[in-house]
Design a protein around this motif. Structure first.
Motif, PDB file in Angstrom:
ATOM      1  N   UNK A 207       0.859  -1.177   0.000  1.00 22.83           N
ATOM      2  CA  UNK A 207       0.000   0.000   0.000  1.00 22.83           C
ATOM      3  C   UNK A 207       0.896   1.228   0.000  1.00 22.83           C
ATOM      4  N   UNK A 208       0.655   2.157  -0.926  1.00 27.88           N
ATOM      5  CA  UNK A 208       1.476   3.349  -1.068  1.00 27.88           C
ATOM      6  C   UNK A 208       0.720   4.557  -0.516  1.00 27.88           C
ATOM      7  N   UNK A 209       1.410   5.326   0.345  1.00 29.17           N
ATOM      8  CA  UNK A 209       0.849   6.565   0.869  1.00 29.17           C
ATOM      9  C   UNK A 209       1.873   7.677   0.649  1.00 29.17           C
ATOM     10  N   UNK A 210       1.466   8.957   0.717  1.00 26.88           N
ATOM     11  CA  UNK A 210       2.444  10.044   0.572  1.00 26.88           C
ATOM     12  C   UNK A 210       3.525   9.949   1.643  1.00 26.88           C
ATOM     13  N   UNK A 211       4.765  10.181   1.244  1.00 29.36           N
ATOM     14  CA  UNK A 211       5.880  10.072   2.181  1.00 29.36           C
ATOM     15  C   UNK A 211       5.710  11.056   3.346  1.00 29.36           C
ATOM     16  N   UNK A 212       5.215  12.248   3.051  1.00 31.17           N
ATOM     17  CA  UNK A 212       5.012  13.244   4.109  1.00 31.17           C
ATOM     18  C   UNK A 212       3.934  12.799   5.101  1.00 31.17           C
ATOM     19  N   UNK A 213       2.911  12.090   4.601  1.00 28.89           N
ATOM     20  CA  UNK A 213       1.872  11.575   5.492  1.00 28.89           C
ATOM     21  C   UNK A 213       2.432  10.480   6.393  1.00 28.89           C
ATOM     22  N   UNK A 214       3.352   9.686   5.863  1.00 30.61           N
ATOM     23  CA  UNK A 214       3.981   8.650   6.678  1.00 30.61           C
ATOM     24  C   UNK A 214       4.789   9.287   7.812  1.00 30.61           C
ATOM     25  N   UNK A 215       5.507  10.361   7.503  1.00 30.76           N
ATOM     26  CA  UNK A 215       6.287  11.042   8.532  1.00 30.76           C
ATOM     27  C   UNK A 215       5.389  11.539   9.662  1.00 30.76           C
ATOM     28  N   UNK A 216       4.313  12.206   9.299  1.00 29.79           N
ATOM     29  CA  UNK A 216       3.440  12.824  10.307  1.00 29.79           C
ATOM     30  C   UNK A 216       2.616  11.812  11.075  1.00 29.79           C
ATOM     31  N   UNK A 217       2.212  10.747  10.412  1.00 29.43           N
ATOM     32  CA  UNK A 217       1.267   9.818  11.023  1.00 29.43           C
ATOM     33  C   UNK A 217       1.957   8.762  11.870  1.00 29.43           C
ATOM     34  N   UNK A 218       3.093   8.249  11.393  1.00 29.87           N
ATOM     35  CA  UNK A 218       3.691   7.096  12.063  1.00 29.87           C
ATOM     36  C   UNK A 218       5.011   7.414  12.762  1.00 29.87           C
ATOM     37  N   UNK A 219       5.421   8.666  12.766  1.00 33.50           N
ATOM     38  CA  UNK A 219       6.597   9.056  13.521  1.00 33.50           C
ATOM     39  C   UNK A 219       7.867   8.337  13.113  1.00 33.50           C
ATOM     40  N   UNK A 220       8.047   8.187  11.852  1.00 31.04           N
ATOM     41  CA  UNK A 220       9.226   7.464  11.349  1.00 31.04           C
ATOM     42  C   UNK A 220      10.481   8.333  11.311  1.00 31.04           C
ATOM     43  N   UNK A 221      10.314   9.634  11.465  1.00 28.91           N
ATOM     44  CA  UNK A 221      11.434  10.529  11.240  1.00 28.91           C
ATOM     45  C   UNK A 221      11.595  10.757   9.752  1.00 28.91           C
ATOM     46  N   UNK A 222      12.140  11.879   9.365  1.00 31.69           N
ATOM     47  CA  UNK A 222      12.217  12.217   7.943  1.00 31.69           C
ATOM     48  C   UNK A 222      13.409  11.527   7.285  1.00 31.69           C
TER      49      UNK A 222
END
Length: 416
Positions: A207-222
């Motif tokens: 499943x592909x999501x916007x990279x910026x949404x992944x940063x904000x939603x899952x706290x992965x760090x940039x």
């Protein structure tokens, strides 16, 4: 090589008089051309099958990922693992004009994804909008990630085809909401690989999501796991690769001579290696085919020598009556070319028809092989075979024709 009607009738009468000998001689040429066309056509099918594995992805691309360093540099010890970030992607775009597209990716594996009560663990990929322009992916419905999704960090998702079928069944997935770690994302598209291979199975399930949404939603760090970049048209990615690696090493304080620190894989090199391999295979197939044809040509030449020997007295009479040597040469060459051309063109037609039949059968029955696809005879092979046939006929008759032209009429008339 102009001959009158009587001459052609005479040649045909001679061939009919020795049907078995003519047939066996023609069989050698037929088999040579047939095998040449057949093996080249099947070789093309093998080449098409291998290159089909590349799909429609760009051939001038490279994959880049971080690795642990092996050399100390600027106070940093070896064994350091750099972290690639979006700033690195922007630096490459701003400083290296030979880079056309660049597509970073960050993945989280085994993430629970639900639609109503149906759920599965899936790989979640954070991307920008360029990955589908580089990789061999295609949309089945809806759209892919766009610039606005990235700028606004929208909670939208593009779902792999197999995951969409599992979660939604016969329902239309576009516009529906899925829960990823409890966060709702709206499905805006479905996608999959252009070809289903063992190494593309993950594309059907991710499943592909916007990279910026992944940063904000899952706290992965940039950060990013790796990125893919393509070179501009008419620029070799092998020229871009050292520039990209040098820039990244400079930004992350890695020794310029460190063989690790920044890992890469150049698809262009693999593509060129396979192209060179098939160039060698095609050259070998031409060599084998021409060798087989040569055996048939030698047979034609020997038979023509026998024919000239049998007609020595007739040739002597012709020369005694004033026939020029050129007419004798034309007569022998015409017979040689007639044998090679007739049998050779028959081999060319049957070989081409057989290759066409195999290709049509595979398409009609949906036969899909990993390393074999659409065998075909190219125009270059057809033209080459025609030229080869013409030259073969002339070469096969050249020596017998010269021998016939040198016949002494006085000696020939004494021959019994």
């Amino acid at each position: 090589m102009l001959l009158d009607r009587d001459s052609w009738q005479e040649i045909l009468a001679t061939l009919k008089k020795h049907k078995l000998r003519t047939g066996l001689t023609a069989l050698g040429v037929f088999w040579g051309i047939f095998m040449l066309v057949f093996v080249l056509g099947m070789g093309k099918g093998l080449e098409n099958g291998v290159f089909r594995g590349f799909g429609e992805r760009a051939k001038n691309i490279m994959y880049v990922w971080p690795e642990s360093s092996t050399m100390p540099y600027q106070g940093f010890q070896p064994g350091r693992y750099p972290t690639f970030r979006l700033e690195d992607i922007e630096a490459i775009q701003n400083n290296l004009k030979d880079v056309q597209y660049i597509a970073p990716r960050l993945s989280i594996n085994s993430v629970p994804v639900y639609y109503n009560e149906i759920g599965e663990n899936r790989e979640i990929r954070g991307e920008l909008n360029n990955m589908i322009k580089i990789e061999a992916l295609k949309l089945h419905s809806g759209r892919y990630i766009n610039d606005r999704d990235i700028e606004e960090a929208r909670k939208v998702a593009v779902v792999g085809q197999r995951t969409a079928e599992l979660l939604f069944g016969p329902e239309e997935p576009i516009g529906k909401y899925i829960r990823v770690r409890g966060v709702e994302f709206q499905v805006v598209g479905t996608f999959g690989p252009q070809q289903v291979k063992p190494w593309t199975e993950s594309d059907m399930e991710s499943i592909v999501i916007p990279l910026t949404a992944m940063y904000r939603t899952f706290g992965t760090g940039e950060r990013i796991d790796y990125f893919v970049c393509s070179a501009q048209p008419n620029v070799l990615v092998s020229q871009v690769e050292p520039q990209v690696k040098a820039l990244l090493k400079q930004r992350h304080h890695i020794h310029p001579d460190d063989p690790r620190g920044v890992g890469s894989f150049n698809l262009e090199n693999e593509f060129l290696s396979i192209s060179n391999l098939f160039g060698g295979i095609n050259a070998f197939l031409w060599f084998v085919g021409i060798g087989t044809l040569l055996a048939g040509i030698v047979g034609v030449g020997n038979i023509m020598l026998i024919t000239v020997k049998e007609r020595t007295k007739e040739i002597g009479v012709r020369k005694a009556l004033g026939a020029p040597p050129s007419s004798i040469i034309r007569m022998v060459l015409a017979e040689s070319v007639l044998i090679t051309a007739t049998s050779g063109y028959l081999g060319l037609i049957i070989g081409t028809f057989l290759i066409w039949g195999i290709s049509s059968f595979m398409r009609a029955n949906g036969v899909e092989l990993d390393n074999f696809h659409n065998p075909e005879i190219s125009l270059a092979v057809g033209v080459g075979a025609v030229i080869l046939l013409t030259l073969s006929g002339v070469i096969a008759g050249a020596i017998p024709a010269r021998h016939a032209a040198r016949v002494n009429p006085v000696v020939a008339l004494k021959d019994e």
